[in-house]
Design a protein around this motif. Structure first.
Motif, PDB file in Angstrom:
ATOM      1  N   GLU A 100      11.457  20.032 -27.505  1.00 10.24           N
ATOM      2  CA  GLU A 100      10.455  20.506 -28.484  1.00 10.24           C
ATOM      3  C   GLU A 100      11.120  21.286 -29.601  1.00 10.24           C
ATOM      4  O   GLU A 100      10.762  21.160 -30.770  1.00 10.24           O
ATOM      5  N   GLN A 104      11.287  21.782 -23.108  1.00 10.68           N
ATOM      6  CA  GLN A 104      11.152  22.829 -24.128  1.00 10.68           C
ATOM      7  C   GLN A 104      12.270  22.722 -25.173  1.00 10.68           C
ATOM      8  O   GLN A 104      12.033  22.904 -26.368  1.00 10.68           O
ATOM      9  N   VAL A 136       4.071  22.458 -22.317  1.00  6.06           N
ATOM     10  CA  VAL A 136       5.238  22.763 -23.145  1.00  6.06           C
ATOM     11  C   VAL A 136       4.748  23.349 -24.468  1.00  6.06           C
ATOM     12  O   VAL A 136       3.879  22.778 -25.122  1.00  6.06           O
TER      13      VAL A 136
END
Ligand code: HEC
Length: 153
Positions: A143, A140, A46
């Motif tokens: 994140e 993702q 990631v």
């Protein structure tokens, strides 16, 4: 006959004592690890998050829904929730890995948490067909959200 049985039963109780001791020792090692769960590293594969995309996800009234419960320094404060702590300044209170754990699954910090577990697949037992087998956010997207939250100092 009796003489022969004695050592055997002894051997059994010794074995159980051994298993017990081993289990206890394992418990001692495992317990601090469970207590210490306060952070989650970025998963392999990631990419580092994009704070602008993260900000969009937090403000999004259909995907993130963060503003249903939280207020945050984004958009109109009068349309934001006050059920949960304000996200303003959260990057000064929690570090990146602590934030990630809370978005991924805040029940790992507070088992009673009302906050959706954004990174868990099938977190809710009865979800609409379109959500089955999926988490609310991809790794993702988590994140990206974390990348924005860390900027809120
Ligand atoms: C249904 C309500 C709800 C939604 C939706 C929600 N949260 Fe939360 N959140 C909470 C509550 C309540 C807490 C307080 C701790 C707890 O009970 O888990 C919390 C705690 C947090 C914390 C820790 C704050 C601190 O100061 O310790 C962060 C960070 C956070 N939420 C971010 C988010 C983000 C980002 C979203 C959207 C992607 C979101 N939350 C969506 C209810 C919610």
């Amino acid at each position: 006959m009796r003489f022969k049985q004695m050592p055997l039963s002894h051997l059994h109780s010794c074995a159980w004592a051994y298993v017990g001791c081993f289990g206890f020792a394992l418990g001692l090692v495992a317990t601090p690890a469970a207590w210490a769960e306060s952070s989650l590293p970025r998963p392999p594969g990631v990419a580092p998050g994009d704070p602008d995309r993260g900000r969009e996800l937090v403000a999004d009234r259909q995907r993130g829904l963060c503003l249903l419960c939280h207020s945050a320094p984004v958009g109109d404060a009068r349309q934001q929730g006050n059920l949960a702590p304000s996200l303003a300044g959260v990057g000064g209170r929690l570090d990146e890995a602590e934030l990630r754990l809370r978005i991924h699954d805040s029940r790992r910090v507070n088992p009673e948490s009302l906050m959706p577990a954004y990174g868990v697949v099938d977190a809710a037992p009865r979800v609409a067909q379109v959500w089955r087998g999926k988490s609310i956010f991809s790794a993702q997207q988590i994140e990206d959200v974390v990348a924005w939250l860390v900027t809120l100092k």
